[in-house]
Design an enzyme around this catalytic site. Sequence first.
Site, PDB file in Angstrom:
ATOM      1  N   TYR A  54       0.837  -1.205   0.000  1.00 27.57           N
ATOM      2  CA  TYR A  54       0.000   0.000   0.000  1.00 27.57           C
ATOM      3  C   TYR A  54       0.874   1.257   0.000  1.00 27.57           C
ATOM      4  O   TYR A  54       0.652   2.194  -0.775  1.00 27.57           O
ATOM      5  CB  TYR A  54      -0.924   0.004   1.218  1.00 27.57           C
ATOM      6  CG  TYR A  54      -1.602   1.336   1.425  1.00 27.57           C
ATOM      7  CD1 TYR A  54      -2.640   1.737   0.586  1.00 27.57           C
ATOM      8  CD2 TYR A  54      -1.176   2.210   2.422  1.00 27.57           C
ATOM      9  CE1 TYR A  54      -3.237   2.981   0.747  1.00 27.57           C
ATOM     10  CE2 TYR A  54      -1.770   3.443   2.588  1.00 27.57           C
ATOM     11  CZ  TYR A  54      -2.797   3.829   1.748  1.00 27.57           C
ATOM     12  OH  TYR A  54      -3.376   5.060   1.905  1.00 27.57           O
TER      13      TYR A  54
ATOM     14  N   ARG B  33       1.921   8.238  12.955  1.00 23.82           N
ATOM     15  CA  ARG B  33       1.601   9.479  13.676  1.00 23.82           C
ATOM     16  C   ARG B  33       0.102   9.779  13.670  1.00 23.82           C
ATOM     17  O   ARG B  33      -0.445  10.300  14.641  1.00 23.82           O
ATOM     18  CB  ARG B  33       2.354  10.645  13.024  1.00 23.82           C
ATOM     19  CG  ARG B  33       2.094  12.012  13.640  1.00 23.82           C
ATOM     20  CD  ARG B  33       2.488  13.104  12.669  1.00 23.82           C
ATOM     21  NE  ARG B  33       1.710  13.028  11.440  1.00 23.82           N
ATOM     22  CZ  ARG B  33       2.098  13.535  10.267  1.00 23.82           C
ATOM     23  NH1 ARG B  33       3.255  14.164  10.169  1.00 23.82           N
ATOM     24  NH2 ARG B  33       1.334  13.415   9.189  1.00 23.82           N
TER      25      ARG B  33
ATOM     26  N   ARG C  52     -10.860   5.719   9.265  1.00 22.42           N
ATOM     27  CA  ARG C  52      -9.858   5.093   8.389  1.00 22.42           C
ATOM     28  C   ARG C  52      -8.927   4.211   9.218  1.00 22.42           C
ATOM     29  O   ARG C  52      -8.612   4.544  10.353  1.00 22.42           O
ATOM     30  CB  ARG C  52      -9.036   6.166   7.666  1.00 22.42           C
ATOM     31  CG  ARG C  52      -9.843   7.080   6.774  1.00 22.42           C
ATOM     32  CD  ARG C  52      -8.912   7.979   5.965  1.00 22.42           C
ATOM     33  NE  ARG C  52      -8.067   8.789   6.839  1.00 22.42           N
ATOM     34  CZ  ARG C  52      -8.283  10.068   7.099  1.00 22.42           C
ATOM     35  NH1 ARG C  52      -9.340  10.682   6.602  1.00 22.42           N
ATOM     36  NH2 ARG C  52      -7.457  10.744   7.874  1.00 22.42           N
TER      37      ARG C  52
END
Length: 352
Positions: A106, A153, A163
Amino acid sequence: RHAVCIFYLVLRALDTIEDDMTIGLDVKVPMLHEFHSYLYQPEWKYMESKEKDRQVLEDFPTISMEFRNLSKVYQDVISDICHKMGVGMAEFLEKKVDSQHEWDKYCHYVAGLVGIGLSRLFSASELEDPIVGQDTELANSMGLFLQKTNIIRDYLEDQLEGREFWPREVWSRYAKKLSDLAKPENIDMAVQCLNELITNALHHVPDVLTYLSRLKNQSVFNFCAIPQVMAIATLAACYNNKQVFRGVVKIRKGQAVTLMMDATNIQAVKAIMYQYVEEIYQKIPGTDPSSNKTQQVIASIRAMSLPGGPMASRHHYSPIYLSCAMLLAALSWQYLSTISKATEEYVQAGEN
């Protein structure tokens, strides 16, 4: 420089299609797959987007014309990267990041390919040696280090917006659901999960240092180095830090300015990397499940960062190019952050 600007605009147009929630998957998937071909269609444009950046689609004939005016070597790089990125975006529309391998995949699609494309442009321009563009593994690591830092982060922000980009293979060892890591009663396990992912990201640092050691052009060096030192500083701030699960962890503005001013040659970057991995090393809990792996990867970074380490030495650069290079670096960091964020938003929407 013109080729890099066109590359940015083309990827911004591709990202705008991917980010537009009003385009159905039955339309969007073919568009992502075929987007690279639109570069050679003088009249192609898309007028139905509702995105804030829709102008790049509405005025795409202007962008594609400038693209076709580039040297063929630049056209080939940009078209190839667009094709691969479009296919990758489509693949992850309805797919979760499960394994660490898929996490790498990804990140390759949304950031590694940007690094590979830029590296090929640097070499094609002859500002850098051919090896910079040919060694796609190192260029990919440059992108992966930045992207993984952003994902680590941004845990809480991503959770609040629905998400998920932490790999299930890792977080499932610490919680039943990724969202459970944000619960106060799970904070110890959450921090252990965080530390494992930071350790994973640190494995890219040796590649980053090797890549930077090959660069010859001052502007290119700063363009590439500044985002990388920002990333290592961010990981050091995040390591073993409960605040990642409670709010935003950012490096200080003064710290960021210092990093931008200092990261002008490989010896300085090595010193910065050494400083921040030492900061991480001092915070490694003895009871952390990943402590041995963290110590091992830090040892490998130390070996490359110490004076006389296994890297080509460089002369200090003149500061004459700094202003331009810093602007380019800031734009590249902003672009990678923006395009990866937009990609993450739509991937999650596809899952829903």
